[in-house]
Enzyme design. Structure first.
Site, PDB file in Angstrom:
ATOM      1  N   SER A  85       0.802  -1.221   0.000  1.00  0.00           N
ATOM      2  CA  SER A  85       0.000   0.000   0.000  1.00  0.00           C
ATOM      3  C   SER A  85       0.838   1.277   0.000  1.00  0.00           C
ATOM      4  O   SER A  85       0.479   2.257  -0.652  1.00  0.00           O
ATOM      5  CB  SER A  85      -0.949   0.014   1.197  1.00  0.00           C
TER       6      SER A  85
ATOM      7  N   HIS B   7       1.006   4.578   4.446  1.00  0.00           N
ATOM      8  CA  HIS B   7       0.363   5.228   3.307  1.00  0.00           C
ATOM      9  C   HIS B   7       0.844   6.671   3.168  1.00  0.00           C
ATOM     10  O   HIS B   7       1.177   7.132   2.066  1.00  0.00           O
ATOM     11  CB  HIS B   7      -1.159   5.222   3.481  1.00  0.00           C
TER      12      HIS B   7
END
Length: 212
Positions: free
Chosen positions: A128, A185
């Site tokens: 991610s 992230h």
């Protein structure tokens, strides 16, 4: 014209060799091995702070190829294939591979430092961080592209990136979102921004400002 340095000297070969698909295949193979053949391998490849401190330094890199479940893998790989392929066609396969791997590594290092300082021993897996970076670069090169959220809600790529950044920052600060690695992230977005500014010599914020 600014003088080129080792930080922004681009690859001469900018051909498209579909590195994105190869990365997807590697992720799928690692998932099959860690979920069906040798589950214990997860503990050697995932990023676990106490293991890294014990010498498993490769986990800062390998964690991005491990996934917690099929849905986790599916969502990440769809995102990587869709947005990564477009970015790779724009910058070339070598540049894209360098960007992707460095973004994942930076996100892993930033997450490790955060977990270490907080005294938290978690298991970090997933691509991610790198994929958030890919999404930002996609928005920089294709700022007029429209992405349909849930297949229904149209939103411009730069706006989506900005919304993601706000959501991840809020979730990280206020502890919302359960087991989602919000800092990873955010780290991916931050590194992608720096990569664009330093190596690509592009200001994402300026691009977004002109297109919104």
């Amino acid at each position: 014209m600014k003088k080129s340095t080792i930080l922004n000297r681009r690859f001469r070969d900018t051909t498209y060799k579909n590195v994105t698909l190869k990365l997807v295949i590697i992720n799928v193979l690692v998932y099959l091995v860690t979920s069906m053949i040798y589950p214990r391998l997860t503990y050697y490849l995932a990023m676990i702070p106490s293991f890294v401190l014990s010498g498993y330094l490769w986990q800062l890199f390998t964690y991005m190829f491990v996934h917690a479940g099929f849905s986790h893998l599916l969502f990440n790989m769809l995102s990587l294939f869709i947005f990564g392929s477009m970015v790779e066609r724009r910058v070339g396969s070598k540049e894209f591979l360098l960007f992707y791997l460095l973004t994942g590594l930076f996100s892993g290092i930033a997450s490790f430092i955060s977990y270490y300082l907080a005294g938290t021993n978690v298991i970090l897996v997933g691509a991610s961080g790198a994929i958030y970076g890919v999404l930002l670069m996609f928005a920089v090169f294709y700022p007029y592209s429209v992405i349909f959220i849930f297949g229904l809600i149209p939103i411009k790529a730069p706006i989506l990136v900005i919304l993601y950044a706000i959501i991840e920052l809020y979730s990280q600060v206020f502890g919302a979102g359960g087991n989602v690695a919000h800092l990873t992230h955010l780290s991916g977005l931050v590194f992608a921004y720096l990569y664009c500014r330093i190596r690509m010599r592009i200001s994402p914020l300026e691009v977004f400002r002109r297109t919104l």
